[in-house]
Motif scaffolding. Sequence first.
Motif, PDB file in Angstrom:
ATOM      1  N   LEU A  44      22.439   4.229 -12.939  1.00  0.00           N
ATOM      2  CA  LEU A  44      21.646   4.232 -11.722  1.00  0.00           C
ATOM      3  C   LEU A  44      20.190   3.959 -12.081  1.00  0.00           C
ATOM      4  CD1 LEU A  44      23.213   7.334  -9.915  1.00  0.00           C
ATOM      5  CD2 LEU A  44      23.545   4.924  -9.333  1.00  0.00           C
ATOM      6  N   PRO A  45      19.357   3.576 -11.096  1.00  0.00           N
ATOM      7  CA  PRO A  45      17.956   3.233 -11.380  1.00  0.00           C
ATOM      8  C   PRO A  45      17.163   4.374 -12.011  1.00  0.00           C
ATOM      9  CG  PRO A  45      18.582   2.441  -9.211  1.00  0.00           C
ATOM     10  CD  PRO A  45      19.713   3.288  -9.691  1.00  0.00           C
TER      11      PRO A  45
ATOM     12  N   LYS B 296      23.913  21.855 -14.935  1.00  0.00           N
ATOM     13  CA  LYS B 296      23.345  21.252 -13.734  1.00  0.00           C
ATOM     14  C   LYS B 296      23.082  22.290 -12.650  1.00  0.00           C
ATOM     15  CE  LYS B 296      25.472  16.713 -14.486  1.00  0.00           C
ATOM     16  NZ  LYS B 296      26.336  15.647 -13.912  1.00  0.00           N
ATOM     17  N   LEU B 297      23.249  23.570 -13.007  1.00  0.00           N
ATOM     18  CA  LEU B 297      23.047  24.633 -12.037  1.00  0.00           C
ATOM     19  C   LEU B 297      21.606  24.669 -11.555  1.00  0.00           C
ATOM     20  CD1 LEU B 297      24.218  27.071 -10.530  1.00  0.00           C
ATOM     21  CD2 LEU B 297      23.616  28.491 -12.516  1.00  0.00           C
ATOM     22  N   HIS B 298      20.670  24.543 -12.491  1.00  0.00           N
ATOM     23  CA  HIS B 298      19.249  24.516 -12.141  1.00  0.00           C
ATOM     24  C   HIS B 298      18.723  23.112 -12.429  1.00  0.00           C
ATOM     25  CE1 HIS B 298      19.429  28.831 -11.688  1.00  0.00           C
ATOM     26  NE2 HIS B 298      19.899  28.953 -12.908  1.00  0.00           N
ATOM     27  N   SER B 299      18.888  22.229 -11.467  1.00  0.00           N
ATOM     28  CA  SER B 299      18.450  20.847 -11.647  1.00  0.00           C
ATOM     29  C   SER B 299      18.115  20.263 -10.279  1.00  0.00           C
ATOM     30  CB  SER B 299      19.549  20.030 -12.338  1.00  0.00           C
ATOM     31  OG  SER B 299      19.068  18.748 -12.690  1.00  0.00           O
ATOM     32  N   HIS B 300      17.857  18.970 -10.261  1.00  0.00           N
ATOM     33  CA  HIS B 300      17.500  18.302  -9.014  1.00  0.00           C
ATOM     34  C   HIS B 300      18.740  17.901  -8.231  1.00  0.00           C
ATOM     35  CE1 HIS B 300      13.135  17.917  -9.666  1.00  0.00           C
ATOM     36  NE2 HIS B 300      13.436  17.825 -10.950  1.00  0.00           N
ATOM     37  N   SER B 301      18.581  17.822  -6.915  1.00  0.00           N
ATOM     38  CA  SER B 301      19.678  17.412  -6.040  1.00  0.00           C
ATOM     39  C   SER B 301      19.420  16.049  -5.413  1.00  0.00           C
ATOM     40  CB  SER B 301      19.888  18.455  -4.933  1.00  0.00           C
ATOM     41  OG  SER B 301      18.698  18.609  -4.157  1.00  0.00           O
ATOM     42  N   ASP B 302      18.337  15.399  -5.816  1.00  0.00           N
ATOM     43  CA  ASP B 302      18.001  14.068  -5.295  1.00  0.00           C
ATOM     44  C   ASP B 302      17.232  13.315  -6.376  1.00  0.00           C
ATOM     45  OD1 ASP B 302      17.641  11.899  -3.567  1.00  0.00           O
ATOM     46  OD2 ASP B 302      17.189  13.176  -1.854  1.00  0.00           O
ATOM     47  N   TRP B 303      16.768  12.122  -6.047  1.00  0.00           N
ATOM     48  CA  TRP B 303      16.074  11.280  -7.016  1.00  0.00           C
ATOM     49  C   TRP B 303      14.908  12.018  -7.660  1.00  0.00           C
ATOM     50  CZ3 TRP B 303      15.297   6.096  -3.884  1.00  0.00           C
ATOM     51  CH2 TRP B 303      16.543   5.548  -3.601  1.00  0.00           C
ATOM     52  N   ILE B 304      14.765  11.842  -8.970  1.00  0.00           N
ATOM     53  CA  ILE B 304      13.586  12.312  -9.699  1.00  0.00           C
ATOM     54  C   ILE B 304      12.611  11.151  -9.780  1.00  0.00           C
ATOM     55  CG2 ILE B 304      12.703  13.236 -11.871  1.00  0.00           C
ATOM     56  CD1 ILE B 304      15.477  14.402 -12.393  1.00  0.00           C
TER      57      ILE B 304
ATOM     58  N   GLN C 153      11.526  19.546  -5.195  1.00  0.00           N
ATOM     59  CA  GLN C 153      11.456  20.498  -6.299  1.00  0.00           C
ATOM     60  C   GLN C 153      10.508  20.029  -7.414  1.00  0.00           C
ATOM     61  OE1 GLN C 153      15.025  23.110  -7.375  1.00  0.00           O
ATOM     62  NE2 GLN C 153      15.966  21.114  -7.014  1.00  0.00           N
ATOM     63  N   ILE C 154       9.853  20.981  -8.049  1.00  0.00           N
ATOM     64  CA  ILE C 154       9.158  20.784  -9.320  1.00  0.00           C
ATOM     65  C   ILE C 154       9.831  21.713 -10.320  1.00  0.00           C
ATOM     66  CG2 ILE C 154       6.996  21.003 -10.592  1.00  0.00           C
ATOM     67  CD1 ILE C 154       5.505  20.514  -7.994  1.00  0.00           C
TER      68      ILE C 154
ATOM     69  N   TYR D  51      10.937   9.666 -25.537  1.00  0.00           N
ATOM     70  CA  TYR D  51      10.638   9.318 -24.150  1.00  0.00           C
ATOM     71  C   TYR D  51      11.359  10.265 -23.199  1.00  0.00           C
ATOM     72  CZ  TYR D  51       9.287   5.191 -26.715  1.00  0.00           C
ATOM     73  OH  TYR D  51       8.715   4.366 -27.631  1.00  0.00           O
ATOM     74  N   PHE D  52      10.661  10.613 -22.130  1.00  0.00           N
ATOM     75  CA  PHE D  52      11.186  11.478 -21.073  1.00  0.00           C
ATOM     76  C   PHE D  52      11.341  10.596 -19.848  1.00  0.00           C
ATOM     77  CE2 PHE D  52      10.367  15.319 -18.199  1.00  0.00           C
ATOM     78  CZ  PHE D  52      11.663  15.792 -18.354  1.00  0.00           C
ATOM     79  N   VAL D  53      12.582  10.427 -19.370  1.00  0.00           N
ATOM     80  CA  VAL D  53      12.851   9.447 -18.316  1.00  0.00           C
ATOM     81  C   VAL D  53      13.853  10.028 -17.327  1.00  0.00           C
ATOM     82  CG1 VAL D  53      14.670   8.331 -19.689  1.00  0.00           C
ATOM     83  CG2 VAL D  53      13.534   7.042 -17.870  1.00  0.00           C
ATOM     84  N   ALA D  54      13.736   9.630 -16.055  1.00  0.00           N
ATOM     85  CA  ALA D  54      14.646  10.147 -15.030  1.00  0.00           C
ATOM     86  C   ALA D  54      14.647   9.193 -13.841  1.00  0.00           C
ATOM     87  CB  ALA D  54      14.245  11.550 -14.594  1.00  0.00           C
ATOM     88  N   GLY D  55      15.610   9.422 -12.935  1.00  0.00           N
ATOM     89  CA  GLY D  55      15.701   8.546 -11.777  1.00  0.00           C
ATOM     90  C   GLY D  55      16.728   8.993 -10.768  1.00  0.00           C
ATOM     91  N   ALA D  56      17.560   8.040 -10.334  1.00  0.00           N
ATOM     92  CA  ALA D  56      18.460   8.251  -9.199  1.00  0.00           C
ATOM     93  C   ALA D  56      19.690   9.072  -9.528  1.00  0.00           C
ATOM     94  CB  ALA D  56      18.883   6.894  -8.627  1.00  0.00           C
ATOM     95  N   ASP D  57      19.935   9.371 -10.816  1.00  0.00           N
ATOM     96  CA  ASP D  57      21.095  10.198 -11.160  1.00  0.00           C
ATOM     97  C   ASP D  57      20.778  11.695 -11.146  1.00  0.00           C
ATOM     98  OD1 ASP D  57      19.593  10.484 -13.422  1.00  0.00           O
ATOM     99  OD2 ASP D  57      21.064   9.629 -14.805  1.00  0.00           O
ATOM    100  N   HIS D  58      19.513  12.053 -10.774  1.00  0.00           N
ATOM    101  CA  HIS D  58      19.064  13.441 -10.601  1.00  0.00           C
ATOM    102  C   HIS D  58      18.953  14.200 -11.926  1.00  0.00           C
ATOM    103  CE1 HIS D  58      21.519  13.232  -6.534  1.00  0.00           C
ATOM    104  NE2 HIS D  58      20.623  12.258  -6.655  1.00  0.00           N
ATOM    105  N   ILE D  59      19.076  13.492 -13.066  1.00  0.00           N
ATOM    106  CA  ILE D  59      19.121  14.142 -14.374  1.00  0.00           C
ATOM    107  C   ILE D  59      17.935  13.688 -15.229  1.00  0.00           C
ATOM    108  CG2 ILE D  59      20.472  14.469 -16.483  1.00  0.00           C
ATOM    109  CD1 ILE D  59      22.953  13.704 -14.849  1.00  0.00           C
TER     110      ILE D  59
END
Length: 352
Positions: free
Chosen positions: A11-12, A62-70, A90-91, A24-32
């Motif tokens: 995903l993007p 994944k209990l404490h993570s994002h539920s949408d795009w990062i 969320q932050i 590198y620290f990277v994230a996107g549409a997979d919420h991870i």
Amino acid sequence: MQSRSFQVSHLPLYSLSLSHPSEYFVAGADHIPHLLSLSTSSFRNPTKSVPLKVIHRTPKSKLHSHSDWITNCNYSSTHNVYITSGMDGQIITWDSSLTATNMLLYQGPISKLSLVNNSMISASYDGSIFIYNLKGHTLERSYSLKLSVPVLDALLINQSTLLAADKAGTITISKLDNKLQSSIKAHIGPIPKIIFEDCLIYSIGKGDGYLRCFDDRLPLTKGRRIKNQYLFEGGISDFIILRNDLIFVVGGGDGTCILTNGVQIIHTFHTTNNTQLSIVALTPYSILQISDTMVAVGWGNGDISLCNIATLTQTRIKTSCKNAIRCLVVDEHSLVAAGDDGLLIAIDLMSV
């Protein structure tokens, strides 16, 4: 041109930051969030795309993570803390094992997250802006501001002044010591980005296509706008202040980048002669100053342009990414890109 690539996600990817050399620290549409440690080996293979040797870490739970795009990734070297925010409001702070250590929740998506010394500034589409003192993995709120419209950008200046740009085209100036507040009606429509440079406020209009500059030290009766230049019919999406009062501006969707001084255009970089490309391919999605004389631009078709502002020349790089390059960072002699293909691409600048 020598490059290496790694498939981070299918995903993007929307945000990328450099935490340590070759990490590198990277994230996107997979919420991870993804933490990638690349091998430091040199570019031995001259082929177009060589697989990267990567240590790839993601959260174990994944209990404490994002539920949408990062949409924002940041790293504080002072506190060794990783920070993400996104469309779920969320932050989240993370340790080096990507275990969540702190969570904050807003009423709307986070539009901007930045670190200045020991302060973290966040802005949201719900109109709120918060300043936090960052102490290790602990966030202590020190200031808050609530506007009636979505906030798109926020800057903390000298720990004493907060600048906020909103969707309605207004720049709000707040003095933290005495809580005095003023505003500038800067544009018609959204202001995606503001820059504070040499006591001046620079802004761009996503809707009106103007680059403007204001001096808030001037009284309102005399007017605070000192530069006003129309550049793109399709609106301006991003800009960088360079040396010698030069400004590099991207926007529209015509495949051009503009070098200006805010009064007149110095040079227009035409990145392609192919008029058959779609408007997506001709739209810039990211820019980064990589040296005193060089600016990198990521395009909607996965290409990257290196624009030399000294010689007014450019180099077009065809990457292994076929869709938009959303984010760019520079690490020693490598330009690292990520985008809609979910790829992390490292380009050896010495071979360009």
